[in-house]
Design an enzyme around this catalytic site. Structure first.
Site, PDB file in Angstrom:
ATOM      1  N   ILE A 141       0.863  -1.182   0.000  1.00 29.92           N
ATOM      2  CA  ILE A 141       0.000   0.000   0.000  1.00 29.92           C
ATOM      3  C   ILE A 141       0.897   1.228   0.000  1.00 29.92           C
ATOM      4  O   ILE A 141       1.808   1.351   0.828  1.00 29.92           O
ATOM      5  CB  ILE A 141      -0.925  -0.003   1.234  1.00 29.92           C
ATOM      6  CG1 ILE A 141      -1.855  -1.225   1.174  1.00 29.92           C
ATOM      7  CG2 ILE A 141      -1.728   1.288   1.314  1.00 29.92           C
ATOM      8  CD1 ILE A 141      -2.622  -1.483   2.445  1.00 29.92           C
ATOM      9  N   HIS A 178      -5.312  -2.821 -11.846  1.00 23.53           N
ATOM     10  CA  HIS A 178      -5.903  -3.807 -10.936  1.00 23.53           C
ATOM     11  C   HIS A 178      -6.739  -4.797 -11.743  1.00 23.53           C
ATOM     12  O   HIS A 178      -7.518  -4.381 -12.600  1.00 23.53           O
ATOM     13  CB  HIS A 178      -6.767  -3.095  -9.886  1.00 23.53           C
ATOM     14  CG  HIS A 178      -7.317  -4.034  -8.869  1.00 23.53           C
ATOM     15  ND1 HIS A 178      -6.533  -4.550  -7.850  1.00 23.53           N
ATOM     16  CD2 HIS A 178      -8.545  -4.580  -8.724  1.00 23.53           C
ATOM     17  CE1 HIS A 178      -7.286  -5.368  -7.121  1.00 23.53           C
ATOM     18  NE2 HIS A 178      -8.499  -5.406  -7.626  1.00 23.53           N
ATOM     19  N   ASN A 203      -2.167   2.890 -10.941  1.00 21.78           N
ATOM     20  CA  ASN A 203      -2.129   1.451 -10.695  1.00 21.78           C
ATOM     21  C   ASN A 203      -3.010   0.725 -11.707  1.00 21.78           C
ATOM     22  O   ASN A 203      -3.977   1.295 -12.217  1.00 21.78           O
ATOM     23  CB  ASN A 203      -2.649   1.152  -9.285  1.00 21.78           C
ATOM     24  CG  ASN A 203      -2.522  -0.311  -8.905  1.00 21.78           C
ATOM     25  OD1 ASN A 203      -1.541  -0.972  -9.214  1.00 21.78           O
ATOM     26  ND2 ASN A 203      -3.535  -0.831  -8.225  1.00 21.78           N
TER      27      ASN A 203
END
Length: 188
Positions: free
Chosen positions: A91, A108, A106
């Site tokens: 994180i 995902h 990011n």
């Protein structure tokens, strides 16, 4: 005009890292790999492509702030202006977020907000959904909660195994992420 410089953060095998660095006409130069696993496959990919690496062990630092400050120092040395997470299994904390506001992205393997966090493909497979996908999003202090930039869905068929679903999702990731990176950097 010289290209913007970017870093990729990764913790695993590096298939998304490979897709990014091999993308044609990428709008940035990947100048640094940040990795938190000493023997991750992604490190070999970086070496093969002569990309500098900074590999760290979080346990060797007093705090998340301490290792993020060291990462920031490495990023500054390479004049990095964007960070792309590609299977980075940590994180991102406030130290790094404040140093690169709106510049950390990011990818995902789900259609967020569904299946955030670890093992998203397994979560989707076990839930028996008929559709999942890929999300590219900005990072914030939550877990996969940042503003969504792009999504692409992937159909899940009853005959699919979890491994087959993973391969379908990775194929989409490897196309979508470099495309989104280019769109972001060409508009900034």
């Amino acid at each position: 005009m010289s290209k913007l410089k970017a870093a990729v953060f990764a913790s695993g095998a590096g298939s998304n890292f490979q897709a990014i660095i091999e993308a044609r006409d990428l709008a940035c130069e990947i100048v640094l790999l940040i990795c938190d696993k000493q023997n991750a496959g992604v490190i070999e990919i970086a070496k093969k492509h002569q990309i500098s690496t900074f590999v760290f062990n979080a346990k060797e630092f007093a705090s998340k702030q301490a290792y993020e400050e060291k990462i920031i120092s490495e990023l500054r040395k390479k004049e990095v202006s964007w960070i792309f997470l590609a299977g980075y299994m940590r994180i991102v904390g406030s130290t790094l977020l404040q140093a690169f506001p709106g510049k950390i992205v990011n990818i995902h393997p789900s259609l967020l907000p569904n299946f955030p966090g670890k093992d998203a493909i397994a979560q989707a497979y076990q839930a028996g959904v008929n559709k999942t996908g890929v999300t590219v999003h900005y990072i914030d202090e939550g877990i996969d909660t940042g503003p969504i930039i792009a999504q692409e869905s992937v159909a899940v068929f009853s005959k699919d195994t979890e491994e087959a679903l993973k391969k379908k999702i990775q194929e989409v990731e490897h196309q979508l992420y470099p495309s989104v990176i280019n769109q972001l950097l060409q508009t900034k």
